[in-house]
Design an enzyme around this catalytic site. Structure first.
Site, mmCIF file in Angstrom:
data_model
loop_
_atom_site.group_PDB
_atom_site.id
_atom_site.type_symbol
_atom_site.label_atom_id
_atom_site.label_comp_id
_atom_site.label_asym_id
_atom_site.label_seq_id
_atom_site.Cartn_x
_atom_site.Cartn_y
_atom_site.Cartn_z
ATOM 1 N N SER A 64 0.797 -1.236 0.000
ATOM 2 C CA SER A 64 0.000 0.000 0.000
ATOM 3 C C SER A 64 0.824 1.279 0.000
ATOM 4 O O SER A 64 0.252 2.362 -0.151
ATOM 5 C CB SER A 64 -0.945 0.020 1.206
ATOM 6 O OG SER A 64 -2.013 -0.848 0.958
ATOM 7 N N LYS A 67 0.165 3.377 -2.938
ATOM 8 C CA LYS A 67 -1.018 4.245 -3.047
ATOM 9 C C LYS A 67 -0.629 5.736 -3.046
ATOM 10 O O LYS A 67 -1.319 6.574 -3.610
ATOM 11 C CB LYS A 67 -2.010 3.929 -1.918
ATOM 12 C CG LYS A 67 -2.616 2.533 -2.090
ATOM 13 C CD LYS A 67 -3.473 2.063 -0.930
ATOM 14 C CE LYS A 67 -4.048 0.686 -1.264
ATOM 15 N NZ LYS A 67 -4.375 -0.172 -0.164
ATOM 16 N N TYR A 187 -4.044 -2.299 -10.128
ATOM 17 C CA TYR A 187 -3.983 -2.262 -8.662
ATOM 18 C C TYR A 187 -3.127 -3.420 -8.114
ATOM 19 O O TYR A 187 -2.277 -3.220 -7.239
ATOM 20 C CB TYR A 187 -5.401 -2.303 -8.064
ATOM 21 C CG TYR A 187 -5.345 -2.384 -6.555
ATOM 22 C CD1 TYR A 187 -5.000 -1.270 -5.800
ATOM 23 C CD2 TYR A 187 -5.567 -3.590 -5.894
ATOM 24 C CE1 TYR A 187 -4.883 -1.351 -4.423
ATOM 25 C CE2 TYR A 187 -5.456 -3.678 -4.519
ATOM 26 C CZ TYR A 187 -5.119 -2.560 -3.785
ATOM 27 O OH TYR A 187 -4.986 -2.651 -2.418
ATOM 28 N N TYR A 240 -3.921 3.516 7.879
ATOM 29 C CA TYR A 240 -5.169 2.782 8.101
ATOM 30 C C TYR A 240 -5.912 3.323 9.323
ATOM 31 O O TYR A 240 -5.878 4.518 9.585
ATOM 32 C CB TYR A 240 -4.910 1.274 8.247
ATOM 33 C CG TYR A 240 -3.895 0.726 7.278
ATOM 34 C CD1 TYR A 240 -4.039 0.946 5.909
ATOM 35 C CD2 TYR A 240 -2.802 0.011 7.709
ATOM 36 C CE1 TYR A 240 -3.118 0.436 5.006
ATOM 37 C CE2 TYR A 240 -1.874 -0.508 6.811
ATOM 38 C CZ TYR A 240 -2.045 -0.284 5.467
ATOM 39 O OH TYR A 240 -1.131 -0.783 4.589
HETATM 40 N N1 GLN Z 1 -2.313 -6.174 -1.414
HETATM 41 C C1 GLN Z 1 -2.976 -5.696 -0.241
HETATM 42 C C2 GLN Z 1 -4.465 -5.590 -0.509
HETATM 43 O O1 GLN Z 1 -4.824 -5.173 -1.582
HETATM 44 C C3 GLN Z 1 -2.422 -4.361 0.121
HETATM 45 C C4 GLN Z 1 -2.965 -3.886 1.404
HETATM 46 C C5 GLN Z 1 -2.045 -3.061 2.216
HETATM 47 O O2 GLN Z 1 -0.837 -2.967 2.047
HETATM 48 N N2 GLN Z 1 -2.665 -2.470 3.198
HETATM 49 O O3 GLN Z 1 -5.254 -5.887 0.321
#
Ligand code: GLN
Length: 304
Positions: A64, A67, A187, A240
């Site tokens: 993530s 992102k 993604y 998060y």
């Molecule tokens: N590959 C993970 C997902 O899509 C990435 C999530 C993460 O790093 N929080 O759920």
């Protein structure tokens, strides 16, 4: 400040704690078999000074953390129109949660939860941006060729039922324009970018340079205004449902991934990347957070 000795000190303090707590992400084999007893830390200053310690040169799955980079690209292409599709509020829910999407008519709370990042991937696909473009962007930012871990990307696709559900759910509200398969292919690949702490600290450095390229005078990566906004989103949504706690205990904009990496920004001064694969319950690197706490305690750096 002698950053090299600060990072060496942090490495010495973290190393005895490796493997004691937390667990590596185990939803796919490529992440489950990463040896837990690893720790890396690297920084890149606004002036281009670099320092690193521990396993800073070992590549890992950035997950993530990607992102942050796709958001930067989407803001570049869409400007404020991006916010018609994606919100800017912390979710207070796990990164892969579906619950808020129904109330909010398929508009994800922010770009850093999975739904938000999938919506961003859709915007990029609409602009003709695919996985080769993203890799070129990442390689340009860190000045080295980076690659996808195709095994991780394939496992993400084979087991990504929740992400597939999120994409289809948003599509049902008319909030995904492109074919779900094409959007998810981007993604799943962005999650599988393979980079080291050293490369990530450098790649993110436009965030401490008002949007200028991390290490040379080429055209800016993004504007100063966008940089401020990305940093704000990292602080409020980048870790998060632990973002409030991280702001409280570390006080820097951060973006984490379940590969155990965390990128942090000291605006106008430096970017930092820490990595250790064992995660806490929210999916943030346990010792990565601990290392960032040590860093701010030792340097006094904070945005507050
Ligand atoms: N590959 C993970 C997902 O899509 C990435 C999530 C993460 O790093 N929080 O759920």
């Amino acid at each position: 400040m002698n950053f090299q000795s600060v990072l060496d000190e942090i490495d010495r303090e973290i190393r005895p704690l490796l493997g004691a707590e937390g667990a590596v992400a185990c939803y796919i084999p490529g992440l489950a078999r990463v040896p837990v007893a690893q720790f890396g830390i690297a920084l890149h200053t606004r002036e281009g000074v670099e320092a690193c310690a521990g396993d800073a040169a070992t590549p890992f799955s950035i997950q993530s953390v990607s992102k942050l980079f796709t958001l930067t690209l989407a803001m570049r292409y869409l400007g404020d129109a991006l916010w018609e599709r994606i919100g800017r509020e912390p979710s207070g829910n796990p990164f892969n949660s579906l619950v808020q999407l129904e109330h909010e008519q398929g508009k994800p709370r922010n770009p850093f939860i999975n739904a938000g990042a999938i919506a961003i991937a859709d915007r990029l696909v609409s602009r003709g941006q695919g996985k080769a473009d993203l890799l070129a962007f990442m390689s340009d930012l860190c000045g080295e060729a980076v690659r996808y871990d195709e095994e991780v990307a394939a496992s993400e696709a084979a087991t990504g039922f929740r992400n597939i559900a999120l994409a289809n759910f948003m599509k049902s509200f008319g909030k995904i324009d492109n074919a779900v398969g094409e959007v998810l292919a981007l993604y799943f690949h962005q999650c599988a970018i393979h980079m080291s702490c050293r490369q990530l600290a450098r790649a993110a450095a436009f965030l401490c340079r008002d949007g200028a390229h991390p290490f040379d005078g080429r055209p800016e990566i993004t504007t100063e205004r966008h940089t401020h906004r990305i940093n704000a989103l990292m602080l409020t949504c980048g870790t998060y449902d632990a973002a409030g706690d991280v702001a409280f205990s570390i006080g820097l904009p951060c973006k984490s991934g379940v590969g155990g990496g965390i990128v942090a920004v000291v605006p106008d001064q430096l970017t930092l990347c820490v990595w250790s694969p064992a995660l806490d319950a929210s999916g943030n690197s346990l010792l990565g957070l601990k290392a960032l706490e040590l860093f701010v305690a030792k340097t006094g750096l904070s945005i507050f």
